[in-house]
Scaffold this active site. Structure first.
Site, PDB file in Angstrom:
ATOM      1  N   ASP A  89       0.848  -1.183   0.000  1.00 53.92           N
ATOM      2  CA  ASP A  89       0.000   0.000   0.000  1.00 53.92           C
ATOM      3  C   ASP A  89       0.889   1.241   0.000  1.00 53.92           C
ATOM      4  O   ASP A  89       2.109   1.153   0.103  1.00 53.92           O
ATOM      5  CB  ASP A  89      -0.965  -0.018   1.185  1.00 53.92           C
ATOM      6  CG  ASP A  89      -0.256  -0.051   2.529  1.00 53.92           C
ATOM      7  OD1 ASP A  89       0.954   0.232   2.584  1.00 53.92           O
ATOM      8  OD2 ASP A  89      -0.910  -0.348   3.534  1.00 53.92           O
ATOM      9  N   ASP A 263      -8.276  -7.286   1.152  1.00 51.46           N
ATOM     10  CA  ASP A 263      -7.327  -7.585   2.228  1.00 51.46           C
ATOM     11  C   ASP A 263      -7.920  -7.163   3.559  1.00 51.46           C
ATOM     12  O   ASP A 263      -8.842  -6.337   3.608  1.00 51.46           O
ATOM     13  CB  ASP A 263      -6.016  -6.818   2.012  1.00 51.46           C
ATOM     14  CG  ASP A 263      -6.186  -5.333   2.316  1.00 51.46           C
ATOM     15  OD1 ASP A 263      -5.815  -4.904   3.423  1.00 51.46           O
ATOM     16  OD2 ASP A 263      -6.720  -4.596   1.462  1.00 51.46           O
ATOM     17  N   CYS A 301     -12.936 -28.119   8.239  1.00 50.58           N
ATOM     18  CA  CYS A 301     -11.633 -27.507   7.965  1.00 50.58           C
ATOM     19  C   CYS A 301     -10.519 -28.534   8.118  1.00 50.58           C
ATOM     20  O   CYS A 301     -10.548 -29.370   9.018  1.00 50.58           O
ATOM     21  CB  CYS A 301     -11.401 -26.330   8.917  1.00 50.58           C
ATOM     22  SG  CYS A 301      -9.813 -25.492   8.708  1.00 50.58           S
ATOM     23  N   CYS A 303      -7.185 -27.550   8.381  1.00 55.24           N
ATOM     24  CA  CYS A 303      -5.965 -26.858   8.814  1.00 55.24           C
ATOM     25  C   CYS A 303      -5.302 -27.630   9.948  1.00 55.24           C
ATOM     26  O   CYS A 303      -5.912 -28.511  10.573  1.00 55.24           O
ATOM     27  CB  CYS A 303      -6.296 -25.431   9.248  1.00 55.24           C
ATOM     28  SG  CYS A 303      -6.989 -25.288  10.914  1.00 55.24           S
ATOM     29  N   CYS A 306      -7.347 -27.789  13.237  1.00 58.22           N
ATOM     30  CA  CYS A 306      -8.541 -28.640  13.223  1.00 58.22           C
ATOM     31  C   CYS A 306      -8.194 -30.117  13.046  1.00 58.22           C
ATOM     32  O   CYS A 306      -8.917 -30.989  13.527  1.00 58.22           O
ATOM     33  CB  CYS A 306      -9.483 -28.191  12.103  1.00 58.22           C
ATOM     34  SG  CYS A 306     -10.204 -26.563  12.385  1.00 58.22           S
ATOM     35  N   HIS A 332      -5.698 -20.958  11.404  1.00 56.84           N
ATOM     36  CA  HIS A 332      -7.039 -21.455  11.086  1.00 56.84           C
ATOM     37  C   HIS A 332      -7.891 -20.367  10.438  1.00 56.84           C
ATOM     38  O   HIS A 332      -8.563 -20.609   9.422  1.00 56.84           O
ATOM     39  CB  HIS A 332      -7.727 -21.972  12.344  1.00 56.84           C
ATOM     40  CG  HIS A 332      -9.199 -22.159  12.169  1.00 56.84           C
ATOM     41  ND1 HIS A 332      -9.747 -23.265  11.549  1.00 56.84           N
ATOM     42  CD2 HIS A 332     -10.253 -21.337  12.470  1.00 56.84           C
ATOM     43  CE1 HIS A 332     -11.057 -23.133  11.493  1.00 56.84           C
ATOM     44  NE2 HIS A 332     -11.393 -21.977  12.040  1.00 56.84           N
TER      45      HIS A 332
END
Length: 369
Positions: A89, A263, A301, A303, A306, A332
């Site tokens: 940015d 974002d 999930c 991940c 999890c 996560h």
């Protein structure tokens, strides 16, 4: 051409953005690496979670450690160990959101005090372009004036005027090899001002365009209404970036209105406060109801959090302020938003985005926490 739209479903688009460090499938959620790191996470963890592009913060990197040091050490990609695309940015949002630090705004730029040590600093289109060139990002954002919601019409109009003037100068400034430059449209939710800003910027022929000056305090219905009529005004053949949205509902809403990139710090910030984003809704792991809960955070999930750990264990880590708990939740949450965005992309390609959004909402409302 650096951007191709490969499928549409209503206003929604699926595409590919080509950069010097690789292709980015869109819609794309960009994890925020403010100070050259996605907080608490290793770059490979972020990549494995599904991220294709990261965001770096020009304001903070300019002051710590400085763009000269980053350039000396091989540029931002080498410095932070991320070999994929990076968007930086301009620092404009940080400057104008810290309004108490601003001492002067004029046609040439903005003078302000550093939040680190209070010393006087100045951003101008040319200096911001130079900082981002030294950082070596794949996408550099133009310096803009980003006022909060509710400013006077005169202040909103002046923000548009200065944003266009600064964009024109930054468009002509030197850039890093292969670096794309995006313009940022201002105007708040005022249809005339926003339309004027978009028209003035598109005449400058940027590589992409952002809708800035939203998610700054206006009501959510007003924000979404503005995106709905403003996004189609942006060139169809260029990527469209909404700056600063990261809740699941908001992501789906802006995708449906034609946004390609977005974002937010939300997933890692929530993780650091003990909150998980799940397909069932948000879980505050500090709550006593999870003290003996053997279930994963989200049974949909895959991940690392999890796949291996229970809600009870992660709650224990959070309440004991163990870093592992905050890391697992951050990872996560990031995976949740990246999976959601990838699912929306697949749904657009199948012509079923409305069904995907409806099923996502229904699952969140129906499933037990």
């Amino acid at each position: 051409m650096h951007f191709d739209v490969i499928a549409t479903d209503g206003a929604a688009r699926a595409g590919v953005l080509r950069t010097a460090h690789g292709d980015v499938p869109t819609p794309a959620f960009m994890p925020v690496g403010t100070k050259a790191t996605v907080k608490s996470l290793h770059p490979e963890e972020v990549r494995e979670a599904g991220a294709h592009i990261l965001l770096g913060n020009t304001y903070h990197l300019h002051f710590r450690p400085g763009e000269e040091l980053v350039a000396e050490l091989g540029g931002l990609h080498a410095f932070m160990g991320w070999n994929g695309p990076i968007l930086t940015d301009s620092g404009g949002f940080q400057v104008f959101s810290l309004r108490d630090t601003i001492s002067a705004v004029d046609d040439e730029g903005v003078t302000f005090r550093s939040i680190y040590d209070g010393t006087a600093a100045r951003f101008a289109p040319e200096s911001v372009a130079r900082i981002q060139a030294q950082l070596g990002s794949d996408i550099a954002m133009c310096l803009d004036v980003c006022p909060p919601a509710g400013v006077s019409p005169a202040e909103a109009e002046e923000a548009v005027r200065l944003t266009t003037s600064w964009a024109r100068r930054q468009r002509e400034a030197p850039r890093a090899p292969g670096q794309l430059v995006f313009g940022i449209a201002q105007g708040g939710s005022d249809r005339l001002l926003r339309t004027r800003s978009i028209s003035e910027l598109t005449e400058l022929d940027f590589d992409g365009y952002a809708l800035g000056g939203l998610s700054v305090g206006e009501p959510r219905p007003e924000l979404l209404d503005t995106v709905g009529w403003a996004a189609p005004l942006l060139p169809a053949e260029r990527p469209r970036y909404f700056m600063g949205i990261g809740d699941p509902e908001g992501i789906l809403e802006v995708i449906a209105r034609g946004i390609d990139m977005f974002d937010c710090v939300l997933p890692t910030r929530l993780g650091r406060t003990g909150t998980a984003l799940t397909s069932h809704g948000r879980l505050n792991l500090r709550n006593a109801q999870f003290v003996r809960d053997p279930r994963p955070l989200d049974d949909r999930c895959g991940c690392p959090a999890c796949a291996r750990f229970s809600r009870a264990y992660i709650r224990h880590l959070v309440n004991q302020q163990e870093l592992l708990g905050l890391r697992l939740l951050s990872l996560h949450n990031l995976r949740h938003l990246l999976d959601l965005t990838a699912g929306a992309r697949a749904a657009i390609q199948a012509g079923r985005l409305a069904d995907f959004i409806a099923n996502t909402r229904a699952g969140s409302a129906r499933e037990p926490l």
